[in-house]
Design a protein around this motif. Sequence first.
Motif, short mmCIF file in Angstrom:
data_model
loop_
_atom_site.label_atom_id
_atom_site.label_comp_id
_atom_site.label_asym_id
_atom_site.label_seq_id
_atom_site.Cartn_x
_atom_site.Cartn_y
_atom_site.Cartn_z
N PHE A 20 0.86 -1.24 -0.02
CA PHE A 20 0.04 0.10 0.10
C PHE A 20 0.90 1.43 -0.13
O PHE A 20 0.19 2.33 -0.08
N LYS A 21 1.90 1.18 0.16
CA LYS A 21 2.86 2.21 0.35
C LYS A 21 2.94 3.30 -1.01
O LYS A 21 3.24 2.79 -2.03
N TYR A 22 2.81 4.41 -0.72
CA TYR A 22 2.92 5.31 -1.92
C TYR A 22 3.05 6.73 -1.36
O TYR A 22 2.86 7.15 0.00
N ARG A 23 3.87 7.56 -2.26
CA ARG A 23 4.31 8.81 -1.62
C ARG A 23 3.41 9.79 -2.21
O ARG A 23 3.45 9.77 -3.63
N ASP A 24 2.62 10.72 -1.45
CA ASP A 24 1.65 11.59 -2.21
C ASP A 24 2.52 12.69 -2.83
O ASP A 24 3.77 12.67 -2.38
N GLU A 25 1.94 13.46 -3.77
CA GLU A 25 2.89 14.71 -4.45
C GLU A 25 3.24 15.64 -3.44
O GLU A 25 4.43 16.01 -3.63
N ILE A 26 2.60 15.81 -2.41
CA ILE A 26 3.20 17.22 -1.79
C ILE A 26 4.43 16.50 -0.85
O ILE A 26 5.69 17.17 -0.89
N SER A 27 4.38 15.27 -0.31
CA SER A 27 5.54 14.50 0.28
C SER A 27 6.67 14.44 -0.54
O SER A 27 7.87 14.89 -0.32
N ALA A 28 6.35 14.06 -1.82
CA ALA A 28 7.39 13.98 -2.77
C ALA A 28 8.02 15.33 -3.05
O ALA A 28 9.44 15.54 -3.17
N SER A 29 7.47 16.24 -3.12
CA SER A 29 7.94 17.70 -3.47
C SER A 29 8.57 18.13 -2.04
O SER A 29 9.99 18.75 -2.23
N ILE A 30 8.19 17.69 -1.20
CA ILE A 30 8.95 18.23 0.20
C ILE A 30 10.37 17.37 0.34
O ILE A 30 11.26 18.12 0.65
N ALA A 31 10.44 16.20 -0.05
CA ALA A 31 11.72 15.40 -0.12
C ALA A 31 12.57 15.87 -1.14
O ALA A 31 13.77 16.18 -0.79
N GLU A 32 11.80 16.28 -2.07
CA GLU A 32 12.75 16.76 -3.33
C GLU A 32 13.65 18.20 -2.79
O GLU A 32 14.68 18.39 -2.91
N MET A 33 12.80 19.06 -2.25
CA MET A 33 13.21 20.13 -1.72
C MET A 33 14.36 20.10 -0.76
O MET A 33 15.61 20.64 -0.83
N LEU A 34 14.01 19.17 0.29
CA LEU A 34 15.19 18.90 1.24
C LEU A 34 16.23 18.28 0.70
O LEU A 34 17.44 18.62 0.95
N ASN A 35 15.95 17.46 -0.32
CA ASN A 35 17.34 16.82 -0.96
C ASN A 35 18.27 18.13 -1.45
O ASN A 35 19.38 18.01 -1.68
N LYS A 36 17.57 18.81 -2.29
CA LYS A 36 18.35 20.03 -3.01
C LYS A 36 19.24 20.88 -2.01
O LYS A 36 20.17 21.30 -2.27
N ILE A 37 18.42 21.11 -0.72
CA ILE A 37 19.08 21.94 0.23
C ILE A 37 20.19 20.95 0.83
O ILE A 37 21.52 21.60 0.79
N GLU A 38 20.14 19.86 1.04
CA GLU A 38 21.09 18.88 1.35
C GLU A 38 22.43 18.85 0.74
O GLU A 38 23.30 19.16 1.03
N ASN A 39 22.10 18.81 -0.66
CA ASN A 39 23.00 18.82 -1.69
C ASN A 39 24.04 19.99 -1.58
O ASN A 39 25.35 19.93 -1.66
N LYS A 40 23.62 21.31 -1.37
CA LYS A 40 24.18 22.37 -1.41
C LYS A 40 24.77 22.47 -0.14
O LYS A 40 25.88 23.24 -0.09
N ALA A 41 24.19 22.03 1.10
CA ALA A 41 24.54 22.56 2.43
C ALA A 41 24.64 20.97 3.35
O ALA A 41 23.61 20.97 4.09
N PRO A 42 25.58 20.16 2.89
CA PRO A 42 25.51 18.89 3.51
C PRO A 42 25.54 18.94 5.11
O PRO A 42 26.02 19.78 5.71
N GLY A 43 24.67 18.26 5.75
CA GLY A 43 24.32 18.21 7.13
C GLY A 43 23.04 19.04 7.56
O GLY A 43 22.67 19.24 8.77
N PHE A 44 22.59 19.71 6.41
CA PHE A 44 21.38 20.49 6.86
C PHE A 44 20.13 19.82 7.43
O PHE A 44 19.45 20.30 8.24
#
Length: 330
Positions: A234-258
């Motif tokens: 049943f596992k699925y990731r809704d669009e909002i969660s997916a966008s949040i994850a993407e945003m967090l990953n982008k910041i993490e890439n720029k600022a490791p440890g964020f």
Amino acid sequence: MNTRVKCKKCEKIAVVRVPYAKLNLCSEHYEEFFERKMLKTIERYRLLRGVEKVLVALSGGKDSLVLLRVLSKYKSVLGVEITGVHIDLGLGEYSEESRRVVLESCRDLGLECYIISLKELLDYTLLELLEKTKRPPCSLCGLLKRYILNTAAIEWNFNAVATGHHLDDILVYRLREMLIGQRESEVLKLAPITRGVQGLYATRIRPLYEVYEWEIKVYSELCKIKHLEKTCPFKYRDEISASIAEMLNKIENKAPGFKIALARRLAKTSLRETPLQQATPCQYCNMPSSSGICALCKLTLKTHGKPMGLILREKLRNIKVNYTENSTAS
Ligand code: AMP
Ligand code: ZN
Ligand code: ZN
């Protein structure tokens, strides 16, 4: 990974790069780094203060089985007893394989394990209950797991329940709730520790609170931790969660440890709050509720025509540890 880069701690070739710590590590030193990190999290948030017996909630996936292995390896240093528990939800082959890998892992580590069958407790599998209630799968499954794990820990006298929630999941979940959720107090429970209330709530601990999902994956590969590759049907990731994850990953890439810094900041707010203290005992089963009837009794009044909390507690009390395939829950 560049094949000629050496490990920061020894002469071996590095196999893992840990960006936020600016470290290149060989397999052995990564294992040590990972375990230390988990032990430091336990210390930082005082997860095991006053705790003697920990019930580790095992889904069969890599997060909880990695958690089990590290807690088990350091149990004497930490001064705790470790026992596994798995809820068999009755989702066909997926549940059968989860149960098998959990039992095997506990046996390999020399640990006792409880297997709780939902069908034996409530006469229905999760699939059958979904059919009856038409509720969204994750919400129904979450309700059942929360009630069962908490009640089991109280009935069996464990001081704490440990779960395999990790940094990435926790951040997405908490930010999603901040942005569009309505259950702020539920989300505050996703802290490194949620302190219990005697006889009502077992303390919940999340030792992987500061651990990235990729770190768990690498550890489980290097240490060859047996686990189920399949994810919940049943596992699925809704669009909002997916966008949040993407945003967090982008910041993490720029600022490791964020992400770690953000989790620490969030921990400060959640540790200040004590939403659990407001709970009142359910009129039918004495387990926690917000309005006098707990979520499980409310649910089963509809599905079974009567509140099942008390019966479920009685059945849990009779489940024996070291479950073998022939024993029953009654
Ligand atoms: P999930 O909500 O599926 O991401 O799981 C979060 C955590 O809950 C896992 O890391 C486990 O510690 C625990 N958990 C999930 N499913 C089960 C299960 N069937 N039985 C026992 N614990 C579980
Ligand atoms: Zn090394
Ligand atoms: Zn109840």
